[in-house]
Motif scaffolding. Structure first.
Motif: not given
Length: 84
Positions: A48-76
């Motif tokens: 996770x840390x390597x992906x955030x560093x390599x892709x220049x992602x905000x770790x907190x925002x990316x983590x929130x997205x990953x946690x929300x993904x299962x419920x978002x996919x059900x909604x979609x």
């Protein structure tokens, strides 16, 4: 077994590394399970840390997205099915 399971193939190297590095020292099933869980969590965090560093992602925002993904996919899926 690891080579034949499609779901496990991508994790094969990590599992083999764990077996080679840790299994000779394990004395009980509980110790093996706990050690593997710690190992797996450490590897997941490192990835996770390597992906955030390599892709220049905000770790907190990316983590929130990953946690929300299962419920978002059900909604979609639900919304898509309603449109059909």
């Amino acid at each position: 077994m690891l080579g034949s399971e499609a779901r496990l193939r991508s994790k094969r190297d990590l599992i083999e590394e764990f077996i080679e590095s840790y299994m000779p020292q394990m004395r009980s099933v509980d110790e093996t399970r706990d050690t593997f869980n710690d190992y797996w969590e450490r590897k997941r965090s490192e990835a996770f840390e390597r992906i955030c560093r390599e892709e220049d992602l905000d770790a907190e925002a990316f983590s929130a997205l990953i946690e929300a993904y299962p419920s978002m996919s059900r909604w979609v899926i639900s919304a898509t099915l309603r449109l059909l």
